[in-house]
Structures are given as C-alpha cells and as structure tokens.
Design a protein around this motif. Structure first.
Motif, PDB file in Angstrom:
ATOM      1  N   GLY A 119       7.447  33.317   9.135  1.00 52.21           N
ATOM      2  CA  GLY A 119       6.463  32.318   8.745  1.00 52.21           C
ATOM      3  C   GLY A 119       5.019  32.762   8.776  1.00 52.21           C
ATOM      4  O   GLY A 119       4.218  32.322   7.948  1.00 52.21           O
ATOM      5  N   ALA A 120       4.653  33.610   9.718  1.00 51.65           N
ATOM      6  CA  ALA A 120       3.257  34.046   9.847  1.00 51.65           C
ATOM      7  C   ALA A 120       3.196  35.178  10.860  1.00 51.65           C
ATOM      8  O   ALA A 120       4.108  35.356  11.678  1.00 51.65           O
ATOM      9  CB  ALA A 120       2.353  32.896  10.288  1.00 51.65           C
ATOM     10  N   ARG A 167       4.074  41.607   4.570  1.00 51.85           N
ATOM     11  CA  ARG A 167       4.147  40.709   3.425  1.00 51.85           C
ATOM     12  C   ARG A 167       2.911  39.805   3.356  1.00 51.85           C
ATOM     13  O   ARG A 167       2.304  39.484   4.376  1.00 51.85           O
ATOM     14  CB  ARG A 167       5.408  39.851   3.502  1.00 51.85           C
ATOM     15  N   PRO A 168       2.558  39.353   2.173  1.00 53.79           N
ATOM     16  CA  PRO A 168       1.434  38.408   2.045  1.00 53.79           C
ATOM     17  C   PRO A 168       1.717  37.126   2.843  1.00 53.79           C
ATOM     18  O   PRO A 168       2.861  36.679   2.943  1.00 53.79           O
ATOM     19  CB  PRO A 168       1.371  38.128   0.537  1.00 53.79           C
ATOM     20  N   ALA A 169       0.661  36.522   3.380  1.00 51.32           N
ATOM     21  CA  ALA A 169       0.816  35.307   4.186  1.00 51.32           C
ATOM     22  C   ALA A 169       1.496  34.201   3.382  1.00 51.32           C
ATOM     23  O   ALA A 169       2.361  33.485   3.905  1.00 51.32           O
ATOM     24  CB  ALA A 169      -0.554  34.846   4.678  1.00 51.32           C
ATOM     25  N   ALA A 170       1.139  34.062   2.125  1.00 54.33           N
ATOM     26  CA  ALA A 170       1.725  32.998   1.307  1.00 54.33           C
ATOM     27  C   ALA A 170       3.226  33.176   1.154  1.00 54.33           C
ATOM     28  O   ALA A 170       3.990  32.194   1.139  1.00 54.33           O
ATOM     29  CB  ALA A 170       1.055  32.974  -0.064  1.00 54.33           C
ATOM     30  N   ALA A 208       9.309  30.247   5.144  1.00 49.42           N
ATOM     31  CA  ALA A 208       9.482  29.301   6.245  1.00 49.42           C
ATOM     32  C   ALA A 208       9.661  27.881   5.724  1.00 49.42           C
ATOM     33  O   ALA A 208      10.489  27.107   6.236  1.00 49.42           O
ATOM     34  CB  ALA A 208       8.286  29.376   7.190  1.00 49.42           C
ATOM     35  N   VAL A 209       8.896  27.508   4.698  1.00 53.14           N
ATOM     36  CA  VAL A 209       9.010  26.167   4.120  1.00 53.14           C
ATOM     37  C   VAL A 209      10.389  25.983   3.495  1.00 53.14           C
ATOM     38  O   VAL A 209      11.012  24.905   3.624  1.00 53.14           O
ATOM     39  CB  VAL A 209       7.889  25.935   3.087  1.00 53.14           C
ATOM     40  N   ALA A 210      10.886  27.018   2.847  1.00 48.96           N
ATOM     41  CA  ALA A 210      12.216  26.920   2.245  1.00 48.96           C
ATOM     42  C   ALA A 210      13.275  26.678   3.311  1.00 48.96           C
ATOM     43  O   ALA A 210      14.206  25.881   3.118  1.00 48.96           O
ATOM     44  CB  ALA A 210      12.516  28.198   1.457  1.00 48.96           C
ATOM     45  N   ALA A 211      13.149  27.373   4.440  1.00 48.04           N
ATOM     46  CA  ALA A 211      14.090  27.157   5.541  1.00 48.04           C
ATOM     47  C   ALA A 211      13.952  25.746   6.090  1.00 48.04           C
ATOM     48  O   ALA A 211      14.952  25.076   6.389  1.00 48.04           O
ATOM     49  CB  ALA A 211      13.847  28.190   6.644  1.00 48.04           C
ATOM     50  N   SER A 238      -3.771  31.954  11.099  1.00 47.53           N
ATOM     51  CA  SER A 238      -2.540  32.281  10.372  1.00 47.53           C
ATOM     52  C   SER A 238      -1.412  31.332  10.757  1.00 47.53           C
ATOM     53  O   SER A 238      -0.618  30.890   9.904  1.00 47.53           O
ATOM     54  CB  SER A 238      -2.122  33.726  10.660  1.00 47.53           C
ATOM     55  N   GLN A 239      -1.352  30.992  12.040  1.00 45.74           N
ATOM     56  CA  GLN A 239      -0.304  30.085  12.507  1.00 45.74           C
ATOM     57  C   GLN A 239      -0.635  28.627  12.190  1.00 45.74           C
ATOM     58  O   GLN A 239       0.260  27.814  11.952  1.00 45.74           O
ATOM     59  CB  GLN A 239      -0.095  30.275  14.002  1.00 45.74           C
ATOM     60  N   GLN A 240      -1.921  28.279  12.180  1.00 45.92           N
ATOM     61  CA  GLN A 240      -2.301  26.920  11.797  1.00 45.92           C
ATOM     62  C   GLN A 240      -1.885  26.626  10.357  1.00 45.92           C
ATOM     63  O   GLN A 240      -1.390  25.529  10.051  1.00 45.92           O
ATOM     64  CB  GLN A 240      -3.811  26.747  11.945  1.00 45.92           C
ATOM     65  N   ALA A 241      -2.073  27.595   9.480  1.00 46.78           N
ATOM     66  CA  ALA A 241      -1.673  27.411   8.087  1.00 46.78           C
ATOM     67  C   ALA A 241      -0.168  27.184   7.984  1.00 46.78           C
ATOM     68  O   ALA A 241       0.304  26.344   7.195  1.00 46.78           O
ATOM     69  CB  ALA A 241      -2.098  28.624   7.261  1.00 46.78           C
ATOM     70  N   LEU A 242       0.592  27.920   8.767  1.00 45.02           N
ATOM     71  CA  LEU A 242       2.042  27.736   8.789  1.00 45.02           C
ATOM     72  C   LEU A 242       2.396  26.324   9.240  1.00 45.02           C
ATOM     73  O   LEU A 242       3.240  25.653   8.618  1.00 45.02           O
ATOM     74  CB  LEU A 242       2.679  28.780   9.711  1.00 45.02           C
TER      75      LEU A 242
END
Length: 762
Positions: free
Chosen positions: A455-456, A483-486, A492-495, A527-531
């Motif tokens: 995820g991040a 890997r890129p953050a996006a 992670a969103v898919a999971a 980075s984790q806040q965005a996740l």
C-alpha cells in the motif's frame, strides 16, 4: 580467534590463586577490596575505571592484550559466552587476576524481545512487567552478561523526543513503580546469582526533559520541579537496590551531568545513600569539551572524576589523562581509590570474585546455536505483549473481528519483522519475530481469506530514508518498494474492495523512535496518510493497527477509522498478540502511560499539570482562560485511557473517614462492575488533588492503581489506603511535607472520567 596455550591458562590460574591467597577472606567484602586496592598500581587502578566497547574502541587482539595488563575494567557489546570467555580468561591472567564484567543494553528483552517501554507501561500490571525483566535477565546471563544498562526511567512529557519509546511515560508514580519492579526483576533475589544481572538505571538525570524534545539538548528546571516530578523514578530504582547508575548526556541548569558534583555526590550519594557504581554514557566525558566546560581532555577527565563518574564508557581520556593528573596533584589518589572501590564492589556484588565464569560457564556447555529457537520464551512474550495493547477506538463494536469472510491487510508495517522488535532490541533476531501478517495468517488458517498489499512505503522522503538507514543497525532500517506510490495504493484499494474489512498497519519504523530520532511532527508520514484516505474512500470498515514509539497526532484517524489499536512495537510475539486481540481471543486491557496531544502545538500535554489562575473549563467560554483557541483544550486521548470489549461501571467513592490525622491512614473504596458480556480486566486508578497548599500543586496526581479481572456481570470492591506518603510534596524549601487542609480523592478508569470524595487532613 587463536586458542590460548594451556601453559598460559595454568600460569594465570596459579597466579590468581596465589594472589587470592594473600587477600582477606572473600566473605569480608570491604576488607577484601581494601586489600586489593592497596596492592594495585596506579595504572591498574585506572584500568578498572575503563569500560570498553567491543569492536568499536579497539580490535579484540588489542583488548586481550590490555586485559592481561589489567588496563580494562569492563566491556560491553559482546553477547555470547564464546566471545566473552577468552576476555575473562585474559583478565584472570593479569597480575592481580581481577575479573571484568560484561554489559549490554538489555532494555526490553534480550533474545526474546518484549514490547518497548511504553508498551510495558501500558499493561499497568507490575507482575507482568516483572516477568519481562526476569526473562531478560535469565537469557542475558545465559549469554555470559553480568550487567544491563537499564531500566530507562526518564520521565517524558514531550513525545517529539525519540527516546520516549524506551521509557515508561509521563507520570512520576507509575514510572517509579515500574523502576522498582524492573530493578528487582533483573537482579532477582541476589545479583550474584548466575541467572541475575545487575541493573544500571538510566539516564541520570532529567534526560527526558531535554528542551524542545531534541536529543542531547539542555535541561533548565527549577529544583522543586526536579524533585517533585522528574527525580523520583531514579530514586525509586536506587532504593530498590540498583547496583549501577548511568549518567545522562544532557546538561542540568548549565552543568553537564557528567561534570555535575551536585547531582552525583550531593544528591545521589549523600542524600539518597547510593553505594553502587556510576558509569558515564557513551563518550560523555570527551563531550565536556563541546559543552564548553572543559578546555581539553585533561580538564574533562578531571571534572568527570571529581564530579563522581566512576567508570568512563568508551574511554580514552581516563587512560590518557588521569596518570598525569595524579602526578601533578590535580587529582588525589584517594579520589581514584574511591572510584575503584565502587567498581570492584560492583564486581564483588555480581559474584565475579567468587567465580569469574559464573555466567559464562564451561566451553562444553556453550549452546551450539546461540539463536536457537529453544532459547526463546515465546509464551511469556505473547502474554506480555497482549497486555500492552491499548484499544483507542471501537465504533459500533467493529472489534473483535470474526474469523470468517475476507480480510484485507495493508500498510508498510504489516509484514516488517525488524520493526516489530522496536529500538534497542538487544540480541533479538528479526527473522524470529512474528509479523502482523504472520499472526493473522495463523489465526485465520482454514477459516477466512487474508489478502495482503503493502500500500505505501513508510515514507517517500529520500532524506528521511537516508537518515534512518544511516543508523548503526546490522540491516537497513527502511527498505523502499520502488513502485510508484499510486500503483501501491491502487493495489491496496483493490484488495480492500474485495474484502469485508480492512486492517491498516501504519505508524513509524522503529528507527523513527530511537536515540537521536527526535521529530518536529507527530503525524503519520504523508505516504501512509494518502493510503489511509484511499482506504477510507472504499467505504469498507477500517481498523488501524498503530506501530510507533511515541504518541502520534491521530485527529484524522479518530474521526475516520472504525477502530484503532495502539500496539507500540510489541516484540518477538507481537503478530500473534495483536491477532489475539483483533479476533477477541484476548480482551484488551492496556491503558495509556502517556497523554496523546491533539497536535504538536499542544506539547507539552500531560495530565498532572500545575494549576493556573485562569483555568479553561470545558463547556464554558474560553476567553481569557489558559487555552489554545484553534482546537479543543486537553489531550486527544488522556493518560490512563484505554477501552475494552466489555463495559465497566464505578460506584461512588466511599471514604472510611472524613478526616485524616497523621500518622494514621484512611481508606477509599469503590465498587467496580463488569456490566458487559465478556470477561475483562479493569485498571482502577486513584488520583489525589491537594486543594490548597503553600505552593501551586497539580490538578491531580496518580497515587495508586489496581488491575482487577472481572467476569461478565461480576462486581468487586477495590480499596486503597491513603496515608502521609500519598500527600507529601516538595515545598519551596525542598522539604517533603504534608500540609493540613482539604484533599479530593478521585477514582476512575482513566485520568479524566473520575468519581470523587473529599477529606480533611488535620
């Protein structure tokens, strides 16, 4: 390493035996040490004051040479019998055969790693904390260690300080009780026992109060506040029998602790009666030059010895400068002898004169694999870790989770064994730590589907990554996913979209809460806040599992997460312990030992602050009161706070008398009922407020606590005795007094939600 010739071993043995024969009986400690000092040369005496880091200060062949010459008193950072035995044998071949001791930073476990200090304190259970210390002593002594630089008892009220993670929180009473407990756990019934190690309490003194929370910074504090709030834990450790004291790196009111004769001679030895050994922190004596109180190394060595530093860690200055200082009359031989006497006394107390190999043992008994699984105490680690977890939020009874359906586990800390261990993890092996992913996998085996995505990264700031990986670790602190953050967030969103519930393991890497890791922000890294925001947008129930070594800013998390579990860095068995709580196999009972501020701008935020003339009162207009107008006043989560999977109710407070006449006591009691549907443990906390005194007193102070296990529906009365010791404080003349007047007794399940009653002290 070359084996020593048999002739050399025998010669050393007979030399040691011959000199021992000249000494008084070993059973007479004072006479034995006095006789030994009389026969020592100045070089040998100075050698006893030197504590050398294995591999850092000099190569091992040189160390063996210096040991055989009697020029080293102790070493640290070697943690196997195989490595320690040749050094002890070299010391025994010295002219007087004086043994050395082996020390290490065994702070929250040795090979089995227990939760960090804040986690241990969150248990509010002294027997549980003692269990961690006893296991640590057993494991460390089995590796040939004689001493630990622990416990860390610095009061911390500024969570920006990286070493907040090592200590036990903000409160003098709670930290003092834990200090006593850990000293006794390390040292056992006798510090000379083969399975005991000597405690060297640290960092003396006031290290947790460094200005701005910046490590190694100065401390400027009134004597009254020192004695009332910050010194009690060190004194508690001394009174519990700690054999050693490690001296802090900070200055106190303009004088570095390592050159502070008031601190080390007047307070520690004269007022508190300490009879053990003092040790400088790493390189602290040479740092007196940079503090600006010593012109050169010669002056630094003189200042440190005269102030009361017995042993110099990572020493070169004592070795290089003390001979000339004695020769020129700037240091008296009696001052050298006094320091040597304390070092030899510590060795005597550890049993090393009776048997230099009592913890090292025979080579034939060395473990074939020092990291063998059989040497760990996993059951104890799991039990302690479960009690250290603090449930901060649980909306709509999101927790405990069911062991069914599909669960998504995301976050950079979900599968990081190194971070499970936390800072100062001694001889712990990351590969032996149970990660959260491993813990959930084991708990759900054959029952539910577990999806995992990183995820991040911990942080996307290359400067921070470079800094964290510069720390002196065996492996990199932070390994970046390239890997890129996006792309990672999308995975992670898919999971999450495929799952019934999302568990996000976020917070800090262990290096972010460590020595020299002070922070200007308490936020979860961007980075984790965005996740987390992306996970929240899925609409799935969101459970945050926090891993961190300090209070964090959790405003967004409190408003958006369905449940929050504070796990700190929970140690070797952390993954299993967290899974036990998430799925309800264990009902969480942890309570915060430190307040969580709403923002970094509220620091310092601590519950037992002094009263002010214009206090802010909840629910009343804030103008012209002591407040911050941008956000609510007071902590986000208060000291002593923590939820359970059951509910507890407290009755009104009953006092055995409305008056207290000394030296008598009165009893405060309350009935606590488990009104929920699960068995659980409640921490009942007693606070006292001195209504009127000769100096400003805190709004309340913790004076006692009880952890009680109650079955669903069970009710029990909890009683506390209140006497003079609970009412005393240091007045403006630094005398401990209990002044007549009115006192309020407050009993609650945290420091804010309390029931109260009052009595008069006559």
């Amino acid at each position: 390493m070359k084996r020593l010739p048999v002739f050399g071993l025998l010669a050393g043995f007979f030399m040691h035996a011959a000199i021992a024969a000249e000494s008084p009986a070993l059973d007479d400690k004072q006479a034995f040490i006095d006789s030994l000092i009389e026969r020592m040369t100045l070089e040998e005496k100075i050698g006893q004051l030197r504590l050398i880091s294995i591999g850092a200060d000099m190569p091992q062949p040189k160390i063996l040479e210096e040991l055989q010459a009697g020029h080293i008193g102790g070493t640290f950072n070697s943690v196997t019998r195989h490595d320690n035995r040749p050094m002890q044998e070299a010391a025994r071949r010295s002219r007087l055969g004086i043994p050395i001791f082996f020390a290490y930073d065994v702070v929250h476990g040795h090979r089995t790693i227990f939760p960090i200090g804040l986690g241990l304190a969150s248990s509010w259970n002294l027997p549980t904390i003692a269990r961690s210390g006893r296991v640590a002593a057993i494991e460390a002594s089995a590796d040939g260690l004689d001493m630990t630089f622990a416990p860390t008892v610095d009061i911390s009220r500024d969570p920006r300080w990286g070493r907040t993670s090592e200590g036990f929180g903000e409160d003098p009473y709670l930290v003092s009780e834990i200090a006593r407990t850990m000293v006794k756990a390390y040292q056992g019934e006798s510090v000379a026992a083969p399975d005991s190690i000597m405690a060297s309490v640290k960092h003396f003194a006031l290290y947790g109060a460094v200005e701005g929370g910046r490590d190694y910074n100065v401390v400027d504090m009134s004597p009254m506040r020192m004695h009332q709030d910050f010194l009690p834990p060190y004194r508690a450790a001394v009174e519990a029998g700690a054999g050693g004291v490690m001296v802090a790196l900070n200055a106190i009111n303009g004088v570095p602790a390592s050159a502070n004769s008031w601190l080390l001679r007047d307070l520690l030895r004269r007022d508190w009666g300490f009879r053990g050994m003092t040790v400088s922190d790493h390189g602290a004596i040479s740092e007196l030059l940079r503090h600006g109180v010593a012109q050169d190394g010669r002056e630094a060595a003189r200042l440190a010895l005269k102030a009361g530093i017995d042993m110099s860690m990572a020493d070169s200055l004592y070795r290089d400068e003390l001979p000339g200082l004695v020769r020129d009359g700037e240091v008296e031989i009696g001052e050298i002898d006094a320091a040597v006497r304390e070092v030899l006394g510590a060795k005597y107390d550890m049993g090393l004169f009776h048997d230099p190999l009592r913890r090292i043992g025979a080579a034939a008994d060395d473990p074939q694999d020092v990291d063998a699984e059989s040497r760990l105490h996993r059951a104890e680690a799991r039990a302690v870790a479960r009690e250290s977890l603090v449930l901060l939020e649980n909306r709509a009874q999101t927790l405990p989770l069911k062991k069914s359906g599909t669960i998504a586990l995301v976050g950079p800390l979900a599968d990081s064994p190194l971070d499970m261990l936390g800072s100062w993890s001694a001889a712990g092996v990351a590969a032996q730590a149970v990660t959260l992913r491993q813990g959930l996998t084991a708990a759900l085996a054959g029952k539910a589907t577990l999806l995992h995505a990183r995820g991040a990264n911990i942080t996307d700031d290359p400067h921070l990554v470079e800094y964290l990986n510069f720390l002196n670790w065996d492996t990199p602190e932070v390994v970046q996913d390239p890997r890129p953050a996006a792309q990672m967030i999308a995975e992670a969103v898919a999971a999450a979209e495929r799952a019934d519930v999302v568990i996000a393991a976020v917070g800090e890497s262990r290096g972010m809460s460590h020595e020299s890791s002070s922070r200007t922000s308490l936020q979860i890294p961007p980075s984790q806040q965005a996740l987390l925001r992306a996970l929240k947008a899925t609409g799935k129930p969101l459970v945050l599992v926090l891993m961190n070594g300090r209070p964090l800013e959790l405003g967004w998390a409190k408003a958006n997460a369905d449940a929050i579990l504070e796990t700190w860095f929970s140690g070797t068995e952390g993954g299993h312990a967290i899974a036990d709580v998430l799925f309800g196999d264990y009902n969480p009972s942890g309570k915060l030992p430190i307040s969580f501020p709403r923002s970094v701008g509220q620091i310092p935020t601590y519950y037992n602050h002094l009263r002010v003339g214009r206090p802010y009162v909840e629910g009343k207009p804030g103008n012209y009161t002591s407040q911050y107008f941008e956000e609510p006043t007071g902590p986000l989560y208060p000291f002593g706070y923590g939820l359970s999977y059951t509910d507890f109710e407290l009755s009104h407070v009953s006092l055995s008398s409305a008056e207290l006449r000394l030296p008598g006591t009165l009893q405060a009691s309350v009935k606590v009922k488990n009104s929920g549907s699960r068995d659980g443990a409640a921490v009942v906390q007693l606070y006292i407020r001195d209504q009127v005194a000769s100096v400003i007193r805190p709004v309340k102070e913790l004076k006692a606590f009880r952890k009680v296990m109650l079955k669903a529906g069970e009710e029990r009365e909890v009683r506390f005795d209140i006497g003079e010791k609970d009412l005393r404080f240091f007045n403006a003349q630094l005398r401990q007094v209990a002044e007549p007047g009115e006192f309020e007794v407050q009993i609650g399940l945290d420091s804010q939600q309390v029931r109260s009653a009052a009595f008069i002290l006559r």
